[in-house]
Design a protein around this motif. Structure first.
Motif, short mmCIF file in Angstrom:
data_model
loop_
_atom_site.label_atom_id
_atom_site.label_comp_id
_atom_site.label_asym_id
_atom_site.label_seq_id
_atom_site.Cartn_x
_atom_site.Cartn_y
_atom_site.Cartn_z
N GLY A 446 0.85 -1.19 0.00
CA GLY A 446 0.00 0.00 0.00
C GLY A 446 0.88 1.24 0.00
N ASP A 447 0.29 2.39 -0.22
CA ASP A 447 1.07 3.63 -0.22
C ASP A 447 1.68 3.90 1.15
OD1 ASP A 447 -2.00 4.03 -0.22
OD2 ASP A 447 -1.24 5.62 1.06
N GLY A 448 0.95 3.55 2.22
CA GLY A 448 1.47 3.76 3.56
C GLY A 448 2.58 2.76 3.88
N SER A 449 2.32 1.51 3.62
CA SER A 449 3.28 0.45 3.93
C SER A 449 4.55 0.59 3.11
CB SER A 449 2.65 -0.91 3.67
OG SER A 449 1.52 -1.06 4.51
N ASN A 473 -2.42 2.08 -4.42
CA ASN A 473 -2.32 3.43 -3.88
C ASN A 473 -3.70 4.07 -3.70
OD1 ASN A 473 -1.68 6.06 -3.30
ND2 ASN A 473 -0.38 6.39 -5.10
N ASN A 474 -4.15 4.08 -2.46
CA ASN A 474 -5.44 4.73 -2.16
C ASN A 474 -5.23 6.02 -1.38
OD1 ASN A 474 -4.57 3.54 0.14
ND2 ASN A 474 -6.45 2.41 0.59
N PHE A 475 -4.00 6.51 -1.39
CA PHE A 475 -3.68 7.83 -0.81
C PHE A 475 -4.07 7.91 0.67
CE2 PHE A 475 -4.23 8.11 -5.34
CZ PHE A 475 -3.11 8.81 -5.74
N GLY A 476 -3.80 6.86 1.41
CA GLY A 476 -4.09 6.90 2.84
C GLY A 476 -4.06 5.50 3.43
N TYR A 477 -4.36 5.44 4.71
CA TYR A 477 -4.41 4.16 5.42
C TYR A 477 -5.84 3.61 5.30
CZ TYR A 477 0.05 5.45 7.77
OH TYR A 477 1.35 5.79 8.06
N GLY A 478 -6.11 2.98 4.18
CA GLY A 478 -7.47 2.58 3.86
C GLY A 478 -8.15 1.72 4.91
N ILE A 479 -7.46 0.74 5.42
CA ILE A 479 -8.11 -0.18 6.37
C ILE A 479 -8.50 0.55 7.64
CG2 ILE A 479 -6.03 -1.03 7.56
CD1 ILE A 479 -7.32 -3.85 7.42
MG LIG Z 1 -3.16 3.00 1.45
#
Ligand SMILES: [Mg+2]
Ligand SMILES: Cc1ncc(C[n+]2csc(CCOP(=O)(O)OP(=O)(O)O)c2C)c(N)n1
Length: 578
Positions: A446-449, A473-479
């Motif tokens: 992910g983008d964060g990880s 890449n969802n531009f944030g911590y999606g979960i």
């Molecule tokens: Mg993310």
């Protein structure tokens, strides 16, 4: 040979010939000895955590024990998150930490000071709860004995990581020749004991109409996955799996209904919840499988759990549980003697659940935003890659999307299931690529990880590794945002608000790695995915793309979000009313 040379030769003889490391004063003799050993080579990482995750990856690929070598103090403490991945998933790894000279250490001085030598840290005490064994050696003789002992502990019984802390003076001490290695012997189970297991299991299944087997990681850790798959091929008994178990099955097997749990397949959850006998093989039934409401798990069933670890079995207090303490590898041959009654009605029900839910991965959120579905991305890559490729998943929503939609046949699909740290997948893929340079390797993150081990882009570039790094890449911590939708009125504190990320295309360029922006599934081409060498895919998702289905707190696993209409729910809980 000296202590450092002894360690190298020992590792070479065990087949662990790539040592993952970052050097430092306290491990410099060991590193130099690795370089001078013709059968060994080292790989330079850029964070020790990444080296430990890469080492963890090797056993998951082909049962090679991964090794790290790091310096005292910060080098050693940086290993901890990676070691924990191995511990919680029962993966054998060996970690060699340099320690200050004993004449400079706190023990020698005899006072209870925080630190005596420069970068002295009590790493052994720190890692005790996340290793099977950790020891500081104080002499050459001890080093020789402890290496074999630690190695054998790592690879036997319920496996796990070990750490050996080697002071600089022991690394330099003359220790004599390499002594013979004695491999651990597996305790054999005699025929009469096997007959009694058959008897207990047949008694457990007697009168059953709706049996199900749940497979956990234990089937692979015990080396019995192929035997079980062979046994299952001739049978109609329905089976489901945990995520760490799902990697050991051909998902094309007709009686496989998918993986269960909080993010599990709805059909698999319905099958499990309606069963009247649930046999659990090598799974610790963590709460991502059972939900927090443990009493709502398999509510109609008698449950029998087979596990190698006695302590895991002590958890089952409710009388509906019975337990058998065995290594599955030792008892897999008895399964042919089981008599498991199954009703036709049950077979039909399971089939209908499969038809309705298996392999269906719908992103209603992507439909709503007219954006890219992460499930479509995973499925497309799944179609493009070879059956024997290595696929590593990370954590968070991106992990869920991969495990929910990847159809595994021969692939090597894995993640650090129990620890699930941000940033596992990329260094694990690096370990894979170094170990198997010819393999096709996909790392999903992910983008964060990605930002947790972003420094390893340099390792990928430096060794020109054949990895396709896919950033969902969802531009944030999606979960976390999805969790905040449910419980915090969509206040995205520290997951959207305050969170930031770099331009991954620019970052890739700085490292000299190709980066492809993916805005539609058609951007993922055969040519790009099957090219050799490193590449990054920046897959652009809508920031509010959800994990579907997902259980919200307080619910049994048969009631997942997005909620089904009443008639579908009734269909899926057909046996509840009886
Ligand atoms: Mg993310
Ligand atoms: C080292 C570490 N810190 C914090 C967490 C808690 N955590 C789990 S998932 C997640 C967000 C991950 O973001 P990203 O990689 O973008 O994944 P997404 O859920 O958006 O797919 C966080 C902060 C964790 N698992 N590991």
């Amino acid at each position: 040979v000296n202590g450092a040379e002894y360690i190298s030769e020992f590792l070479r003889l065990r087949g662990s010939n790539k040592i993952f490391l970052i050097t430092g004063g306290a491990c410099a003799f060991m590193v130099d000895a690795v370089a001078r050993n013709d059968g060994l080579s080292y790989v330079c990482f850029h964070h020790e955590q990444a080296a430990a995750m890469a080492a963890d990856s090797l056993w998951r690929i082909d049962k090679t024990v991964g090794v790290t070598m790091v310096t005292s103090g910060p080098g050693a403490t940086n290993l901890i998150t990676g070691i924990a991945c191995s511990f919680f998933d029962s993966i054998p790894t060996i970690h060699l930490t340099g320690q200050v000279n004993q004449r400079e250490g706190r023990k020698f001085l005899g006072a209870n000071v925080r630190q005596a030598g420069f970068q002295e840290t009590q790493i052994v005490d720190m890692v005790k709860p996340i290793t099977k064994y950790a020891v500081e050696v104080t002499s050459g003789d001890e080093l020789k004995a402890e290496l074999t002992k630690a190695y054998n502990i790592a690879i036997s019984g319920r496996m796990g990581p070990v750490l050996i802390d080697v002071p600089m003076d022991v690394q330099q001490e003359e220790v004599g020749n390499v002594v013979d290695y004695l491999a651990p012997v597996k305790p054999a189970i005699d025929q009469s004991e096997k007959s009694s297991i058959v008897e207990s299991l047949n008694e457990f299944f007697s009168g059953s109409e709706r049996p199900v087997i749940l497979f956990g990681a234990g089937i692979g850790l015990s080396g019995s996955e192929q035997c079980f798959e062979k046994w299952l091929r001739g049978k109609t008994i329905p089976f489901v799996s945990s995520w760490n178990g799902s990697r050991y099955f051909d998902h094309d097997l007709p009686n496989y209904y998918g993986s269960i749990g909080v993010y599990g397949n709805r059909g698999a959850n319905f099958v499990l919840q309606n069963s009247d006998r649930l046999l659990v093989l090598g799974s610790r039934l963590d709460n991502r499988q059972t939900s927090g409401e443990v009493s709502s798990f398999a509510p109609l069933a008698k449950v029998c759990v087979v596990d190698i670890d006695k302590d895991e079995l002590k958890k089952y207090k409710d009388k509906k549980y019975s337990t058998l303490n065995y290594d599955l590898g030792g008892v897999v041959d008895i399964f042919d003697q089981l008599d498991i009654p199954i009703s036709n009605d049950w077979k039909k029900f399971c089939e209908s659940m499969k038809l309705e839910y298996f392999g269906i991965c719908k992103s209603t959120s992507a439909e709503k935003y007219k954006s890219l579905s992460p499930y479509a991305v995973v499925k497309k890559i799944n179609q493009l890659i070879k059956n024997n490729s290595i696929v590593v998943a990370d954590d968070g929503a991106n992990l869920c999307w991969v495990f929910q939609s990847f159809h595994r046949t021969q692939h090597n699909l894995y993640t650090a299931g129990g620890n699930s740290p941000m940033g596992y997948a990329f260094p694990a893929a690096i370990g894979a690529a170094i170990h198997k340079p010819e393999a096709q390797i996909i790392a999903f993150t992910g983008d964060g990880s990605m930002q947790i081990n972003i420094q390893e882009l340099q390792t990928m570039k430096n060794y020109n590794l054949n990895i396709k790094l896919v950033i969902l890449n969802n531009f944030g911590y999606g979960i976390i945002k999805q969790f905040q939708d449910s419980y915090f009125g969509s206040r995205y504190e520290a997951s959207g608000n305050g969170y930031s990320q770099p331009d991954f295309v620019a970052v890739s360029e700085a490292y000299g790695i190709a980066c492809h922006v993916v805005e539609t599934v058609d951007d993922l081409t055969q040519e790009l995915i099957n090219s050799t060498g490193p590449a990054i895919f920046d897959v652009r998702l809508h920031p509010n793309t959800l994990i579907e289905p997902k259980l919200e707190m307080g619910n049994p696993i048969n009631r997942q979000f997005p909620y089904l209409d009443e008639s579908k729910l009734l269909e899926g809980t057909k046996y509840f009313k009886k």
